[in-house]
Design a protein around this motif. Structure first.
Motif, PDB file in Angstrom:
ATOM      1  N   TYR A 293       0.794  -1.227   0.000  1.00  0.00           N
ATOM      2  CA  TYR A 293       0.000   0.000   0.000  1.00  0.00           C
ATOM      3  C   TYR A 293       0.830   1.283   0.000  1.00  0.00           C
ATOM      4  CZ  TYR A 293      -4.052  -2.936   0.878  1.00  0.00           C
ATOM      5  OH  TYR A 293      -5.044  -3.881   0.762  1.00  0.00           O
ATOM      6  N   MET A 294       2.036   1.233   0.536  1.00  0.00           N
ATOM      7  CA  MET A 294       2.847   2.443   0.644  1.00  0.00           C
ATOM      8  C   MET A 294       3.928   2.561  -0.431  1.00  0.00           C
ATOM      9  SD  MET A 294       1.708   4.283   3.177  1.00  0.00           S
ATOM     10  CE  MET A 294       0.018   3.774   2.860  1.00  0.00           C
ATOM     11  N   LYS A 295       4.157   1.486  -1.181  1.00  0.00           N
ATOM     12  CA  LYS A 295       5.159   1.558  -2.249  1.00  0.00           C
ATOM     13  C   LYS A 295       4.520   1.376  -3.624  1.00  0.00           C
ATOM     14  CE  LYS A 295       9.647  -0.162  -3.753  1.00  0.00           C
ATOM     15  NZ  LYS A 295      10.814  -1.027  -3.425  1.00  0.00           N
ATOM     16  N   HIS A 296       3.775   0.294  -3.797  1.00  0.00           N
ATOM     17  CA  HIS A 296       3.235  -0.015  -5.122  1.00  0.00           C
ATOM     18  C   HIS A 296       2.159   0.973  -5.565  1.00  0.00           C
ATOM     19  CE1 HIS A 296       5.689  -3.438  -4.840  1.00  0.00           C
ATOM     20  NE2 HIS A 296       4.874  -4.248  -4.185  1.00  0.00           N
ATOM     21  N   ASN A 297       1.483   1.632  -4.626  1.00  0.00           N
ATOM     22  CA  ASN A 297       0.389   2.538  -4.987  1.00  0.00           C
ATOM     23  C   ASN A 297       0.801   4.004  -5.026  1.00  0.00           C
ATOM     24  OD1 ASN A 297      -1.334   0.365  -5.213  1.00  0.00           O
ATOM     25  ND2 ASN A 297      -2.263   0.633  -3.208  1.00  0.00           N
ATOM     26  N   PHE A 298       2.106   4.257  -4.987  1.00  0.00           N
ATOM     27  CA  PHE A 298       2.609   5.621  -5.096  1.00  0.00           C
ATOM     28  C   PHE A 298       3.616   5.704  -6.241  1.00  0.00           C
ATOM     29  CE2 PHE A 298       1.061   5.716  -0.737  1.00  0.00           C
ATOM     30  CZ  PHE A 298       0.582   7.020  -0.605  1.00  0.00           C
TER      31      PHE A 298
ATOM     32  N   VAL B 272      -2.314  13.527   2.102  1.00  0.00           N
ATOM     33  CA  VAL B 272      -1.908  13.663   0.698  1.00  0.00           C
ATOM     34  C   VAL B 272      -2.700  12.740  -0.223  1.00  0.00           C
ATOM     35  CG1 VAL B 272       0.419  14.347   1.356  1.00  0.00           C
ATOM     36  CG2 VAL B 272      -0.044  11.931   0.866  1.00  0.00           C
ATOM     37  N   MET B 273      -3.566  11.893   0.340  1.00  0.00           N
ATOM     38  CA  MET B 273      -4.310  10.932  -0.470  1.00  0.00           C
ATOM     39  C   MET B 273      -5.694  11.454  -0.842  1.00  0.00           C
ATOM     40  SD  MET B 273      -3.658   7.333   1.477  1.00  0.00           S
ATOM     41  CE  MET B 273      -2.027   6.723   1.844  1.00  0.00           C
ATOM     42  N   PRO B 274      -6.039  11.435  -2.124  1.00  0.00           N
ATOM     43  CA  PRO B 274      -7.423  11.730  -2.505  1.00  0.00           C
ATOM     44  C   PRO B 274      -8.362  10.668  -1.913  1.00  0.00           C
ATOM     45  CG  PRO B 274      -5.955  11.741  -4.414  1.00  0.00           C
ATOM     46  CD  PRO B 274      -5.177  11.156  -3.271  1.00  0.00           C
ATOM     47  N   GLU B 275      -9.643  10.965  -1.857  1.00  0.00           N
ATOM     48  CA  GLU B 275     -10.622  10.044  -1.280  1.00  0.00           C
ATOM     49  C   GLU B 275     -10.577   8.672  -1.945  1.00  0.00           C
ATOM     50  OE1 GLU B 275     -12.654  10.114   1.253  1.00  0.00           O
ATOM     51  OE2 GLU B 275     -12.105  12.132   1.929  1.00  0.00           O
ATOM     52  N   ARG B 276     -10.330   8.637  -3.243  1.00  0.00           N
ATOM     53  CA  ARG B 276     -10.371   7.365  -3.985  1.00  0.00           C
ATOM     54  C   ARG B 276      -8.993   6.741  -4.176  1.00  0.00           C
ATOM     55  NH1 ARG B 276     -14.970   8.169  -8.765  1.00  0.00           N
ATOM     56  NH2 ARG B 276     -16.686   8.761  -7.368  1.00  0.00           N
ATOM     57  N   HIS B 277      -8.014   7.235  -3.470  1.00  0.00           N
ATOM     58  CA  HIS B 277      -6.675   6.644  -3.574  1.00  0.00           C
ATOM     59  C   HIS B 277      -6.742   5.192  -3.105  1.00  0.00           C
ATOM     60  CE1 HIS B 277      -2.409   5.871  -2.801  1.00  0.00           C
ATOM     61  NE2 HIS B 277      -2.138   6.921  -3.556  1.00  0.00           N
ATOM     62  N   PRO B 278      -6.105   4.263  -3.826  1.00  0.00           N
ATOM     63  CA  PRO B 278      -6.200   2.835  -3.466  1.00  0.00           C
ATOM     64  C   PRO B 278      -5.619   2.483  -2.092  1.00  0.00           C
ATOM     65  CG  PRO B 278      -4.559   3.190  -5.207  1.00  0.00           C
ATOM     66  CD  PRO B 278      -5.329   4.465  -5.063  1.00  0.00           C
ATOM     67  N   SER B 279      -4.833   3.387  -1.508  1.00  0.00           N
ATOM     68  CA  SER B 279      -4.253   3.099  -0.194  1.00  0.00           C
ATOM     69  C   SER B 279      -4.934   3.855   0.943  1.00  0.00           C
ATOM     70  CB  SER B 279      -2.752   3.455  -0.190  1.00  0.00           C
ATOM     71  OG  SER B 279      -2.035   2.628  -1.083  1.00  0.00           O
ATOM     72  N   ARG B 280      -5.930   4.665   0.603  1.00  0.00           N
ATOM     73  CA  ARG B 280      -6.540   5.493   1.655  1.00  0.00           C
ATOM     74  C   ARG B 280      -7.287   4.645   2.701  1.00  0.00           C
ATOM     75  NH1 ARG B 280      -7.638  10.973   2.339  1.00  0.00           N
ATOM     76  NH2 ARG B 280      -9.269  11.341   3.896  1.00  0.00           N
TER      77      ARG B 280
END
Length: 222
Positions: A53-58, A110-118
């Protein structure tokens, strides 16, 4: 008869003194309360997935702006232990909570509402709050009112300073993944009683442990 009474009185006095030390010791250097282990292990269960969640989704080399003091590593703990003579582990645990509540807020911000890691990160924060709640309930209120050592107080003041008043030189940039790596490793260091195993005693505060145990604690996921 008199001699026996004097000996008995002395024994009672010594026993009372020893009992007093036992009663004081949990306040001075308390081990991690057993009640904290379940929520800490639940939190650790979430941290295991941090790579996904913190590497692959950024984006590659993505960083966020944080306080200098929020780069809280094993070396930070070891340095404070050297700087502050007789530093109580409870003080370091309090600092750990203060640091990481700020870290989680900044990652979520820093994450939008629909960010896959939120969703993962908000759930991680909720579990962190669960641990913090048990931590507060497990200690007398006066523990949290005690004056902090000067070095710790300075760090605390910087962490709680209004962002607009923080000098530009005091900001740092770090990746979300590295921040959660620090989060996880320092958690194991400061609450090691909850992560002991049947294996040989682990030095969770040593960097070498994490290099040797990389596959175990940072295992890749499908």
């Amino acid at each position: 008869m008199l001699k026996s009474m004097v000996q008995l009185s002395t024994s009672v006095y010594l026993l009372g003194g020893l009992l007093g030390l036992f009663l004081l010791s949990p306040v001075l250097m308390a081990p991690t309360p057993a009640s904290m282990c379940t929520p800490l292990k639940t939190l650790n269960g979430s941290l295991i997935h941090r790579r996904r969640y913190m590497k692959h989704n950024f984006p590659i080399n993505y960083t966020i702006r944080i306080h200098h003091e929020e780069v809280f590593k094993l070396s930070s703990i070891n340095r404070l232990r050297l700087q502050v003579e007789g530093l109580d582990e409870l003080v370091l645990q309090r600092l750990w909570f203060q640091v990481n509540q700020g870290v989680l807020k900044k990652i979520i911000r820093v994450m939008p509402e629909r960010h896959p890691s939120r969703q993962y990160t908000t759930e991680l924060e909720r579990r962190f709050r669960d641990v913090e709640g048990v931590f507060v309930q497990s200690h007398p209120a006066e523990v949290f009112q005690q004056e902090l050592p000067e070095t710790i107080q300075d760090t605390w003041d910087h962490l709680t300073e209004e962002p607009g008043r923080v000098p530009e030189s005091s900001w740092r940039f770090a990746s979300p993944k590295s921040l959660l790596d620090n989060f996880c490793r320092t958690m194991h260091c400061l609450f090691s009683e909850c992560f002991s195993s049947t294996e040989a005693q682990q030095d969770y505060c040593g960097a070498s442990h994490w290099r040797k145990g990389r596959k175990k604690y940072l295992r890749p996921e499908s």
